[in-house]
Write a protein that holds these residues in place. Structure first.
Motif, PDB file in Angstrom:
ATOM      1  N   LEU A  10     -15.135  16.457 -23.674  1.00 23.40           N
ATOM      2  CA  LEU A  10     -13.975  17.239 -24.107  1.00 23.40           C
ATOM      3  C   LEU A  10     -14.187  18.730 -23.835  1.00 23.40           C
ATOM      4  CD1 LEU A  10     -13.013  15.514 -27.482  1.00 23.40           C
ATOM      5  CD2 LEU A  10     -11.921  15.259 -25.242  1.00 23.40           C
ATOM      6  N   LEU A  11     -15.407  19.216 -24.011  1.00 23.70           N
ATOM      7  CA  LEU A  11     -15.699  20.619 -23.703  1.00 23.70           C
ATOM      8  C   LEU A  11     -15.459  20.912 -22.230  1.00 23.70           C
ATOM      9  CD1 LEU A  11     -18.951  21.334 -25.745  1.00 23.70           C
ATOM     10  CD2 LEU A  11     -16.674  22.242 -26.168  1.00 23.70           C
ATOM     11  N   LEU A  12     -15.885  19.985 -21.372  1.00 20.30           N
ATOM     12  CA  LEU A  12     -15.678  20.164 -19.932  1.00 20.30           C
ATOM     13  C   LEU A  12     -14.194  20.143 -19.587  1.00 20.30           C
ATOM     14  CD1 LEU A  12     -18.586  17.966 -18.524  1.00 20.30           C
ATOM     15  CD2 LEU A  12     -18.453  20.460 -18.549  1.00 20.30           C
ATOM     16  N   LEU A  13     -13.438  19.280 -20.253  1.00 18.18           N
ATOM     17  CA  LEU A  13     -11.993  19.234 -20.022  1.00 18.18           C
ATOM     18  C   LEU A  13     -11.319  20.531 -20.464  1.00 18.18           C
ATOM     19  CD1 LEU A  13     -10.990  15.608 -21.106  1.00 18.18           C
ATOM     20  CD2 LEU A  13     -10.827  16.595 -18.816  1.00 18.18           C
ATOM     21  N   LEU A  14     -11.742  21.055 -21.602  1.00 16.92           N
ATOM     22  CA  LEU A  14     -11.192  22.319 -22.077  1.00 16.92           C
ATOM     23  C   LEU A  14     -11.492  23.436 -21.093  1.00 16.92           C
ATOM     24  CD1 LEU A  14     -12.082  22.155 -25.876  1.00 16.92           C
ATOM     25  CD2 LEU A  14      -9.781  22.355 -24.931  1.00 16.92           C
ATOM     26  N   ARG A  15     -12.698  23.426 -20.571  1.00 16.34           N
ATOM     27  CA  ARG A  15     -13.086  24.467 -19.615  1.00 16.34           C
ATOM     28  C   ARG A  15     -12.289  24.351 -18.324  1.00 16.34           C
ATOM     29  NH1 ARG A  15     -18.145  27.425 -18.829  1.00 16.34           N
ATOM     30  NH2 ARG A  15     -17.809  28.605 -16.934  1.00 16.34           N
ATOM     31  N   LYS A  16     -12.123  23.137 -17.855  1.00 14.16           N
ATOM     32  CA  LYS A  16     -11.445  22.933 -16.569  1.00 14.16           C
ATOM     33  C   LYS A  16      -9.944  23.187 -16.658  1.00 14.16           C
ATOM     34  CE  LYS A  16     -10.674  19.459 -12.967  1.00 14.16           C
ATOM     35  NZ  LYS A  16     -10.946  18.068 -12.520  1.00 14.16           N
ATOM     36  N   ASN A  17      -9.307  22.646 -17.708  1.00 18.57           N
ATOM     37  CA  ASN A  17      -7.844  22.679 -17.785  1.00 18.57           C
ATOM     38  C   ASN A  17      -7.295  23.821 -18.619  1.00 18.57           C
ATOM     39  OD1 ASN A  17      -7.810  20.288 -16.274  1.00 18.57           O
ATOM     40  ND2 ASN A  17      -7.926  19.028 -18.112  1.00 18.57           N
ATOM     41  N   GLY A  18      -8.108  24.337 -19.537  1.00 19.56           N
ATOM     42  CA  GLY A  18      -7.656  25.428 -20.380  1.00 19.56           C
ATOM     43  C   GLY A  18      -6.741  25.005 -21.513  1.00 19.56           C
ATOM     44  N   ARG A  19      -6.343  23.745 -21.553  1.00 18.87           N
ATOM     45  CA  ARG A  19      -5.414  23.254 -22.572  1.00 18.87           C
ATOM     46  C   ARG A  19      -5.541  21.744 -22.650  1.00 18.87           C
ATOM     47  NH1 ARG A  19      -0.026  21.502 -22.562  1.00 18.87           N
ATOM     48  NH2 ARG A  19       1.204  22.133 -24.378  1.00 18.87           N
ATOM     49  N   LEU A  20      -5.567  21.199 -23.858  1.00 16.10           N
ATOM     50  CA  LEU A  20      -5.794  19.769 -24.010  1.00 16.10           C
ATOM     51  C   LEU A  20      -5.014  19.252 -25.216  1.00 16.10           C
ATOM     52  CD1 LEU A  20      -7.500  17.368 -22.892  1.00 16.10           C
ATOM     53  CD2 LEU A  20      -9.258  17.999 -24.538  1.00 16.10           C
ATOM     54  N   ARG A  21      -4.171  18.244 -24.981  1.00 11.92           N
ATOM     55  CA  ARG A  21      -3.443  17.606 -26.068  1.00 11.92           C
ATOM     56  C   ARG A  21      -4.259  16.433 -26.617  1.00 11.92           C
ATOM     57  NH1 ARG A  21       1.560  18.985 -27.201  1.00 11.92           N
ATOM     58  NH2 ARG A  21       2.757  20.297 -25.753  1.00 11.92           N
ATOM     59  N   LEU A  22      -4.022  16.108 -27.856  1.00 18.74           N
ATOM     60  CA  LEU A  22      -4.745  15.016 -28.500  1.00 18.74           C
ATOM     61  C   LEU A  22      -4.574  13.723 -27.724  1.00 18.74           C
ATOM     62  CD1 LEU A  22      -6.334  13.762 -30.826  1.00 18.74           C
ATOM     63  CD2 LEU A  22      -4.170  13.574 -32.102  1.00 18.74           C
ATOM     64  N   SER A  23      -3.345  13.414 -27.309  1.00 18.41           N
ATOM     65  CA  SER A  23      -3.101  12.163 -26.588  1.00 18.41           C
ATOM     66  C   SER A  23      -3.857  12.132 -25.259  1.00 18.41           C
ATOM     67  CB  SER A  23      -1.600  11.990 -26.338  1.00 18.41           C
ATOM     68  OG  SER A  23      -1.078  13.089 -25.605  1.00 18.41           O
ATOM     69  N   ASP A  24      -3.922  13.284 -24.568  1.00 22.64           N
ATOM     70  CA  ASP A  24      -4.647  13.334 -23.301  1.00 22.64           C
ATOM     71  C   ASP A  24      -6.141  13.150 -23.523  1.00 22.64           C
ATOM     72  OD1 ASP A  24      -2.289  13.813 -21.933  1.00 22.64           O
ATOM     73  OD2 ASP A  24      -2.464  15.992 -22.153  1.00 22.64           O
ATOM     74  N   ALA A  25      -6.659  13.734 -24.602  1.00 21.57           N
ATOM     75  CA  ALA A  25      -8.073  13.582 -24.919  1.00 21.57           C
ATOM     76  C   ALA A  25      -8.406  12.120 -25.201  1.00 21.57           C
ATOM     77  CB  ALA A  25      -8.435  14.448 -26.126  1.00 21.57           C
ATOM     78  N   ALA A  26      -7.561  11.456 -25.995  1.00 21.25           N
ATOM     79  CA  ALA A  26      -7.799  10.049 -26.320  1.00 21.25           C
ATOM     80  C   ALA A  26      -7.732   9.178 -25.075  1.00 21.25           C
ATOM     81  CB  ALA A  26      -6.770   9.586 -27.352  1.00 21.25           C
ATOM     82  N   ASP A  27      -6.746   9.423 -24.218  1.00 22.77           N
ATOM     83  CA  ASP A  27      -6.601   8.630 -22.996  1.00 22.77           C
ATOM     84  C   ASP A  27      -7.788   8.831 -22.066  1.00 22.77           C
ATOM     85  OD1 ASP A  27      -4.201   7.707 -23.917  1.00 22.77           O
ATOM     86  OD2 ASP A  27      -2.966   9.058 -22.711  1.00 22.77           O
ATOM     87  N   HIS A  28      -8.237  10.075 -21.929  1.00 22.46           N
ATOM     88  CA  HIS A  28      -9.346  10.363 -21.014  1.00 22.46           C
ATOM     89  C   HIS A  28     -10.637   9.700 -21.486  1.00 22.46           C
ATOM     90  CE1 HIS A  28     -11.292  12.802 -17.849  1.00 22.46           C
ATOM     91  NE2 HIS A  28     -12.334  12.781 -18.669  1.00 22.46           N
ATOM     92  N   LEU A  29     -10.862   9.701 -22.802  1.00 26.23           N
ATOM     93  CA  LEU A  29     -12.084   9.098 -23.342  1.00 26.23           C
ATOM     94  C   LEU A  29     -11.964   7.591 -23.526  1.00 26.23           C
ATOM     95  CD1 LEU A  29     -12.992  11.701 -26.130  1.00 26.23           C
ATOM     96  CD2 LEU A  29     -13.993  11.513 -23.841  1.00 26.23           C
TER      97      LEU A  29
END
Length: 239
Positions: A10-29
């Motif tokens: 999730l930290l890497l996703l935040l760094r790469k995208n700059g913005r992260l929704r809960l649903s996107d985080a759950a789907d990615h993991l």
């Protein structure tokens, strides 16, 4: 260990995208939203994430203290690329966009030079920040106390990163506005790097020009630095 791995993802996703929704985080993991919510809440509690009025998560101050820009990697590359192309066209050498992640210099994007003998792309690579020209340029902006947060009070590289010693060594970088690396990260390669600053003066990335040392002598490095600094000014004006 799975929770640690998911949190780091999730930290890497935040760094790469700059913005992260809960649903996107759950789907990615591939986890339930409740699990993703607990992980994000933990990151928020530790200052690694913040949550806006739109409920989306963004990088928090703890990540910025590690050297992360408030701009995503994508935004930095998009802003830098035309100026990297200009710099590449002027010098014919390989150009890199680099950010600092703690004690590492991380290469986001490269445009290879036009010579047959040239430095290849380093996109995705990481190097010790205190040795790479881009890393030196970014570390030079930091105080002794800030360097100690990264390397510890006495440093962790056999004395090379003792905060007070490193700060003194980087005085020349602060004075001239660019850093030089002659064979420090790879034998036979030389590079010159300069920090790129957002409005307000905070260094968020660096542009670097690298070439074989046989062609990139110290005199040529200093000449290239002038062109590099112009490219940096152009990129800063685009923010």
């Amino acid at each position: 260990m799975e929770s640690v791995d998911n949190a780091l993802t999730l930290l890497l996703l935040l760094r790469k995208n700059g913005r992260l929704r809960l649903s996107d985080a759950a789907d990615h993991l591939g986890v339930a939203r409740s699990t993703a919510h607990r992980l994000l809440a933990t990151l928020r509690g530790r200052g690694f994430a913040v949550q806006g009025a739109d409920k989306a998560y963004r990088p928090g101050p703890a990540l910025y203290r590690l050297g992360m820009s408030q701009r995503s990697d994508y935004e930095l590359v998009e802003t830098a690329r035309p100026h990297m192309l200009w710099l590449n066209g002027k010098l014919g050498e390989t150009v890199h966009l680099v950010v600092r992640s703690g004690a590492e210099a991380r290469f986001l994007h490269s445009i290879e030079g036009t010579h047959t003998l040239r430095v290849g792309s380093r996109a995705g690579a990481v190097l010790p920040a205190h040795l790479a020209s881009a890393g030196k340029a970014l570390l030079a902006d930091l105080s002794v106390a800030e360097l100690a947060e990264i390397y510890g009070a006495k440093g962790d590289q056999g004395g090379e990163t003792d905060p007070e010693t490193l700060h003194r060594r980087l005085a020349a970088v602060r004075r001239r506005g660019y850093a030089i690396n002659i064979g420090e990260t790879e034998r036979g390669l030389s590079a010159v790097g300069a920090a790129v600053r957002e409005p307000g003066g905070r260094a968020v990335a660096a542009l670097t020009v690298s070439a074989p040392s046989l062609r990139f002598t110290r005199a040529h490095l200093n000449e290239a630095a002038g062109v590099l600094l112009e490219a940096v000014r152009r990129m800063e004006a685009a923010f």
